[in-house]
Design a protein around this motif. Structure first.
Motif, short mmCIF file in Angstrom:
data_model
loop_
_atom_site.label_atom_id
_atom_site.label_comp_id
_atom_site.label_asym_id
_atom_site.label_seq_id
_atom_site.Cartn_x
_atom_site.Cartn_y
_atom_site.Cartn_z
N ILE A 150 0.83 -1.20 0.00
CA ILE A 150 0.00 0.00 0.00
C ILE A 150 0.87 1.26 0.00
O ILE A 150 2.06 1.20 0.27
CB ILE A 150 -0.94 0.02 1.23
N LEU A 151 0.25 2.39 -0.31
CA LEU A 151 0.99 3.64 -0.45
C LEU A 151 1.56 4.15 0.87
O LEU A 151 2.54 4.91 0.86
CB LEU A 151 0.08 4.73 -1.05
N ALA A 152 0.98 3.78 1.99
CA ALA A 152 1.47 4.23 3.30
C ALA A 152 2.80 3.55 3.58
O ALA A 152 2.86 2.45 4.13
CB ALA A 152 0.45 3.91 4.39
N TRP A 153 3.90 4.20 3.23
CA TRP A 153 5.23 3.60 3.20
C TRP A 153 6.19 4.32 4.14
O TRP A 153 7.38 4.03 4.17
CB TRP A 153 5.76 3.65 1.76
N ALA A 154 5.68 5.28 4.93
CA ALA A 154 6.57 6.16 5.70
C ALA A 154 7.38 5.39 6.74
O ALA A 154 8.55 5.73 6.99
CB ALA A 154 5.76 7.27 6.37
N MET A 155 6.81 4.38 7.38
CA MET A 155 7.56 3.62 8.39
C MET A 155 8.75 2.92 7.74
O MET A 155 9.86 2.92 8.29
CB MET A 155 6.65 2.62 9.09
N ASN A 156 8.53 2.32 6.57
CA ASN A 156 9.63 1.66 5.87
C ASN A 156 10.74 2.65 5.54
O ASN A 156 11.93 2.35 5.70
CB ASN A 156 9.12 1.02 4.58
N LEU A 157 10.36 3.82 5.05
CA LEU A 157 11.35 4.83 4.68
C LEU A 157 12.12 5.33 5.91
O LEU A 157 13.32 5.60 5.84
CB LEU A 157 10.67 5.99 3.97
N THR A 158 11.43 5.44 7.03
CA THR A 158 12.09 5.89 8.27
C THR A 158 13.11 4.86 8.74
O THR A 158 14.25 5.20 9.07
CB THR A 158 11.05 6.14 9.37
N TRP A 159 12.70 3.58 8.77
CA TRP A 159 13.64 2.52 9.17
C TRP A 159 14.84 2.47 8.23
O TRP A 159 15.98 2.30 8.67
CB TRP A 159 12.94 1.17 9.19
N LEU A 160 14.57 2.63 6.94
CA LEU A 160 15.65 2.59 5.95
C LEU A 160 16.61 3.76 6.14
O LEU A 160 17.83 3.58 6.12
CB LEU A 160 15.05 2.62 4.55
N GLU A 161 16.08 4.93 6.37
CA GLU A 161 16.92 6.12 6.56
C GLU A 161 17.77 5.97 7.82
O GLU A 161 18.97 6.32 7.82
CB GLU A 161 16.04 7.36 6.65
N GLU A 162 17.18 5.46 8.89
CA GLU A 162 17.94 5.26 10.13
C GLU A 162 19.06 4.24 9.93
O GLU A 162 20.19 4.44 10.40
CB GLU A 162 16.99 4.80 11.24
N ALA A 163 18.77 3.16 9.21
CA ALA A 163 19.78 2.13 8.97
C ALA A 163 20.93 2.68 8.13
O ALA A 163 22.11 2.43 8.42
CB ALA A 163 19.15 0.93 8.27
N GLN A 164 20.61 3.44 7.12
CA GLN A 164 21.64 3.99 6.25
C GLN A 164 22.50 5.02 6.98
O GLN A 164 23.70 5.13 6.71
CB GLN A 164 20.99 4.59 5.00
N ALA A 165 21.93 5.72 7.93
CA ALA A 165 22.71 6.66 8.74
C ALA A 165 23.72 5.93 9.62
O ALA A 165 24.73 6.51 10.04
CB ALA A 165 21.77 7.51 9.60
N GLN A 166 23.45 4.64 9.90
CA GLN A 166 24.34 3.82 10.73
C GLN A 166 25.28 2.95 9.89
O GLN A 166 26.00 2.11 10.43
CB GLN A 166 23.50 2.93 11.65
N GLY A 167 25.30 3.15 8.58
CA GLY A 167 26.21 2.42 7.72
C GLY A 167 25.67 1.14 7.13
O GLY A 167 26.44 0.37 6.52
N PHE A 168 24.37 0.89 7.28
CA PHE A 168 23.75 -0.28 6.67
C PHE A 168 23.02 0.12 5.39
O PHE A 168 22.80 1.31 5.15
CB PHE A 168 22.78 -0.95 7.64
N ASP A 169 22.64 -0.87 4.60
CA ASP A 169 21.93 -0.60 3.36
C ASP A 169 20.43 -0.84 3.47
O ASP A 169 19.63 -0.20 2.81
CB ASP A 169 22.47 -1.51 2.24
N GLU A 170 20.05 -1.80 4.29
CA GLU A 170 18.65 -2.21 4.44
C GLU A 170 18.46 -2.78 5.82
O GLU A 170 19.41 -2.85 6.61
CB GLU A 170 18.29 -3.26 3.37
N VAL A 171 17.22 -3.19 6.13
CA VAL A 171 16.95 -3.77 7.44
C VAL A 171 16.15 -5.06 7.29
O VAL A 171 15.40 -5.24 6.32
CB VAL A 171 16.17 -2.79 8.35
N VAL A 172 16.35 -5.96 8.26
CA VAL A 172 15.52 -7.16 8.38
C VAL A 172 14.41 -6.83 9.36
O VAL A 172 14.67 -6.49 10.52
CB VAL A 172 16.34 -8.36 8.90
N LEU A 173 13.17 -6.91 8.90
CA LEU A 173 12.02 -6.59 9.73
C LEU A 173 11.52 -7.85 10.41
O LEU A 173 11.21 -8.85 9.75
CB LEU A 173 10.91 -5.98 8.88
N LEU A 174 11.46 -7.82 11.73
CA LEU A 174 10.98 -8.96 12.52
C LEU A 174 9.51 -8.74 12.88
O LEU A 174 9.05 -7.61 13.03
CB LEU A 174 11.82 -9.12 13.79
N ASN A 175 8.78 -9.84 13.06
CA ASN A 175 7.38 -9.73 13.44
C ASN A 175 7.22 -9.79 14.96
O ASN A 175 8.20 -9.78 15.72
CB ASN A 175 6.53 -10.78 12.72
#
Length: 292
Positions: A150-175
């Protein structure tokens, strides 16, 4: 470098300049994220696996009560017109359907139930491998909306931005059970020897098209791909870990957190070769004359 949108966009049935002002706050889905989308790879002018992308969008749209255009062939033809106008014969395409009516902020002049918008950009270079970190409690696998794109993608973008600020490229999302679900925009696979596993939909992952093809169509000699509940420990003890998406194909994971992944096996390489052959065969079978 960020991928920049090409000159022309598709707005319903019309090819328009990307700079044209076509959207309004009164489209309820625009500001609330009420809509569905998919990302399609354009190869030699062919919309790779379009029918699978449209089928998934149709399932998600029905669940989210988003009116989708009824004529898939007309949509495909319009998308090919966009490819031709942008000369985007090798590109990434984003197809979006935004719900226009409903809720309390609907504009009084809305007449269309939804708008279809599409645009293209150059294909991104993802590099040779990816570094991942973990995000706990990031997917609620028991939700009826788990796995919908769905279009509501802001949480994904936030997690991605935080990871990239720490030197990572992506994140593994746990349930909620600390199981591996997916990445923000990719599915994840782990291999031991010739056995390859990816989390089931019951773990909360979005069923990506590349993932679907690896599970149902693509075959590599001696390699078996199945669904299996995975934990972080399963990833960290695997011979190989890789992520998949429309624009990444099968991209190796070099590191998860502080743990390096050896990637000493052969399964990913064999599957990538088989997937490339499947892609080439699909493009050859679906190639047609440019749309006027």
């Amino acid at each position: 470098m960020k991928a920049l949108m090409h000159r022309f966009t598709l707005h319903n049935d019309d090819i328009r300049e990307a700079s044209d002002k076509l959207l309004s706050p009164g489209q309820v889905g625009l500001l609330s994220g009420w809509g569905v989308f998919s990302t399609i790879k354009v190869i030699d002018g062919v919309l790779f696996a379009f029918e699978r992308h449209w089928a998934r969008m149709s399932r998600d749209a029905a669940l989210m009560r988003v009116p989708l255009p009824a004529d898939a062939a007309r949509v495909e033809n319009n998308l090919l017109r966009l490819v031709e106008n942008n000369r985007a014969f090798l590109s990434t395409m984003r197809v979006v359907v935004v719900r226009n009516r409903g809720g309390m902020w609907e504009a009084p002049d809305q007449t269309r139930p939804s708008d279809l918008i599409a645009f293209t950009a150059d294909i991104k270079d993802w590099g040779d491998s990816v570094k991942l970190s973990y995000v706990p409690q990031a997917r609620h696998a028991a939700s009826i909306f788990a796995g919908t794109k769905i279009l509501a993608w802001a949480m994904n973008l936030t997690w991605l931005e935080e990871a990239q600020a720490q030197g990572f490229d992506e994140v593994v999302l746990l349930n909620e059970r600390d199981e591996v679900a997916e990445c923000t925009s990719a599915n994840i696979f782990a291999a031991k020897g010739s056995e390859v596993w990816t989390p089931p939909r019951s773990s909360g992952c979005l069923p990506g098209i590349t993932r679907e093809l690896l599970l149902t169509e693509v075959r590599a000699p001696g390699v078996r791909v199945t669904e299996k509940v995975l934990t972080p420990a399963d990833l960290e003890s695997a011979d190989e870990v890789f992520v998949t998406s429309t624009t990444r194909d099968l991209l190796p994971v070099a590191r998860i957190g502080q743990r390096s992944i050896p990637n000493t096996g052969h399964a990913r390489e064999a599957l990538q070769a088989a997937f490339s052959k499947y892609t080439n065969d699909y493009v050859t079978a679906h190639k047609r004359q440019p749309v006027k």
